[in-house]
Enzyme design. Structure first.
Site, short mmCIF file in Angstrom:
data_model
loop_
_atom_site.label_atom_id
_atom_site.label_comp_id
_atom_site.label_asym_id
_atom_site.label_seq_id
_atom_site.Cartn_x
_atom_site.Cartn_y
_atom_site.Cartn_z
N ASP A 125 -0.11 7.32 14.71
CA ASP A 125 0.36 6.32 13.75
C ASP A 125 1.68 6.74 13.10
O ASP A 125 2.04 6.24 12.04
CB ASP A 125 -0.70 6.09 12.67
CG ASP A 125 -1.01 7.35 11.87
OD1 ASP A 125 -0.55 8.44 12.25
OD2 ASP A 125 -1.74 7.24 10.86
N LYS A 168 0.86 -1.19 0.00
CA LYS A 168 0.00 0.00 0.00
C LYS A 168 0.89 1.23 0.00
O LYS A 168 1.83 1.33 0.79
CB LYS A 168 -0.93 0.02 1.21
CG LYS A 168 -1.88 1.23 1.20
CD LYS A 168 -2.92 1.17 2.30
CE LYS A 168 -2.33 1.53 3.64
NZ LYS A 168 -3.36 1.66 4.70
N ARG A 213 -10.32 -1.47 7.44
CA ARG A 213 -9.44 -2.36 8.21
C ARG A 213 -9.01 -1.71 9.52
O ARG A 213 -8.82 -2.39 10.52
CB ARG A 213 -8.26 -2.84 7.38
CG ARG A 213 -7.26 -1.80 6.89
CD ARG A 213 -6.24 -1.42 7.93
NE ARG A 213 -5.03 -0.90 7.37
CZ ARG A 213 -4.30 0.05 7.92
NH1 ARG A 213 -4.70 0.66 9.04
NH2 ARG A 213 -3.16 0.43 7.36
N GLN A 262 -12.44 8.79 9.90
CA GLN A 262 -12.38 7.45 10.47
C GLN A 262 -13.48 7.18 11.50
O GLN A 262 -13.83 6.02 11.76
CB GLN A 262 -11.02 7.22 11.11
CG GLN A 262 -10.80 5.90 11.80
CD GLN A 262 -10.90 4.68 10.90
OE1 GLN A 262 -11.32 3.60 11.32
NE2 GLN A 262 -10.52 4.84 9.64
#
Length: 335
Positions: free
Chosen positions: A228, A70, A113, A141
């Site tokens: 992240d 990705k 996901r 999100q």
């Protein structure tokens, strides 16, 4: 042998996968990783000006066989341009031959996901009677996170806080129509959003702690999703000190997840990680030990989940004959 490459748009992907499929696929990928049936090198970051970056995320899954990468960007200032702050493309290859099997939009897969992984974590670590969710952040999100949690818990109340004026109110008004039977409350303060919530989900790009330890009730479960990348942080480090800390993957959590800042400052150590989620799912480690225990899941986002869910999308696309097929190479190009 497959010689054509399938091209799938975001609309194609949306027709082929839903949150329950994502939850099932993600859970199995966690377990496969714990059994040593996957290969996933660390994310490669390409820093850009103004806090933007690209990330290359490769992974291989032995069964069902899947291999790919990705390529995802984060451009925080895209909101002003009318563009998503996160975009992604996933390329899948045949592990046996290297043939490019598919090129697809990765934004929806990323959204699904990420929410699915958090739902698997909450189902594994949160109290089974959890009914109230606090969403710290109402960005792209948040709706997926709520849909995933609603698929595994009988939710009664959702509290939401947004960083922008009116964001939480708009979010609650929109999601109220999609989730009948759940009471929605927009919160002007993060403390109001967090206090009394059974499950707290942090979804911001913050680089300073937003959620204080004193706000969390005994038995609360926290899904730390927003951190992240190196330097990001959403939780008071005292939360981690008091909690059973579970990660999606140790190295990513230590270097780019919620743990990265506390680790750098000597406030958290590798040995303080209780387990990976896959280890708990496969019975190699215990989960929650009491109804009053504080639990935290550090979600950094795994390429393995992108590839596993992307491969499921491709299998369904072939059966349904969805997508555009092209030939990227020919026999004359063989060297």
């Amino acid at each position: 042998m497959m010689r054509e490459t399938l091209v799938l748009t975001q609309r194609d992907v949306a027709r082929l996968v839903d949150i329950r499929t994502a939850i099932r696929t993600t859970r199995e990928a966690f377990k496969a990783m714990a059994r040593g049936e996957t290969v996933m090198p660390p994310k490669l970051y390409l820093p850009l000006p103004r806090g933007s970056d690209f990330r290359a995320m490769p992974a291989y899954l032995r069964q069902p066989a899947a291999c790919g990468i990705k390529w995802v960007n984060v451009h925080p200032h895209n909101r002003a341009r009318g563009l998503p702050t996160v975009m992604a493309v996933i390329v899948l290859n045949d592990p046996a031959t290297g043939v490019p099997l598919a090129v697809m939009d990765g934004l929806l897969i990323t959204k699904l996901r990420t929410a699915a992984a958090a739902a698997v974590a909450a189902r594994t670590l949160a109290r089974r009677d959890s009914r109230t969710v606090g969403l710290v952040g109402c960005g792209a999100q948040a709706a997926a996170q709520l849909a995933a949690l609603a698929a595994v818990f009988r939710l009664r109340r959702v509290r939401a806080w947004g960083a922008f004026p009116g964001e939480a109110q708009r979010f609650c008004a929109r999601l109220r129509r999609a989730h009948r039977g759940i009471a929605f409350e927009s919160c002007a303060a993060i403390e109001r959003c967090v206090r009394g919530s059974d499950i707290v989900v942090t979804l911001t790009p913050s680089r300073r702690p937003l959620v204080k330890r004193a706000w969390l009730s005994p038995g609360t479960h926290v899904n730390a999703v927003g951190a992240d990348a190196p330097g990001k942080q959403e939780l008071d480090p005292r939360i981690l000190a008091d909690a059973l800390v579970v990660v999606d993957e140790r190295e990513q959590a230590l270097h780019g997840g919620e743990l990265n800042v506390p680790v750098r400052r000597g406030l958290f150590r590798r040995r303080d990680i209780h387990a990976s989620l896959g280890e708990i799912l496969t019975g190699r480690a215990r989960g929650r030990r009491s109804a009053t225990e504080l639990t935290v899941f550090d979600s950094t986002g795994l390429a393995l989940h992108d590839i596993a869910l992307g491969a499921e999308v491709v299998r369904r696309a072939r059966r349904a004959k969805i997508g555009h097929r092209i030939r990227l190479w020919s026999a004359s190009s063989v060297v």
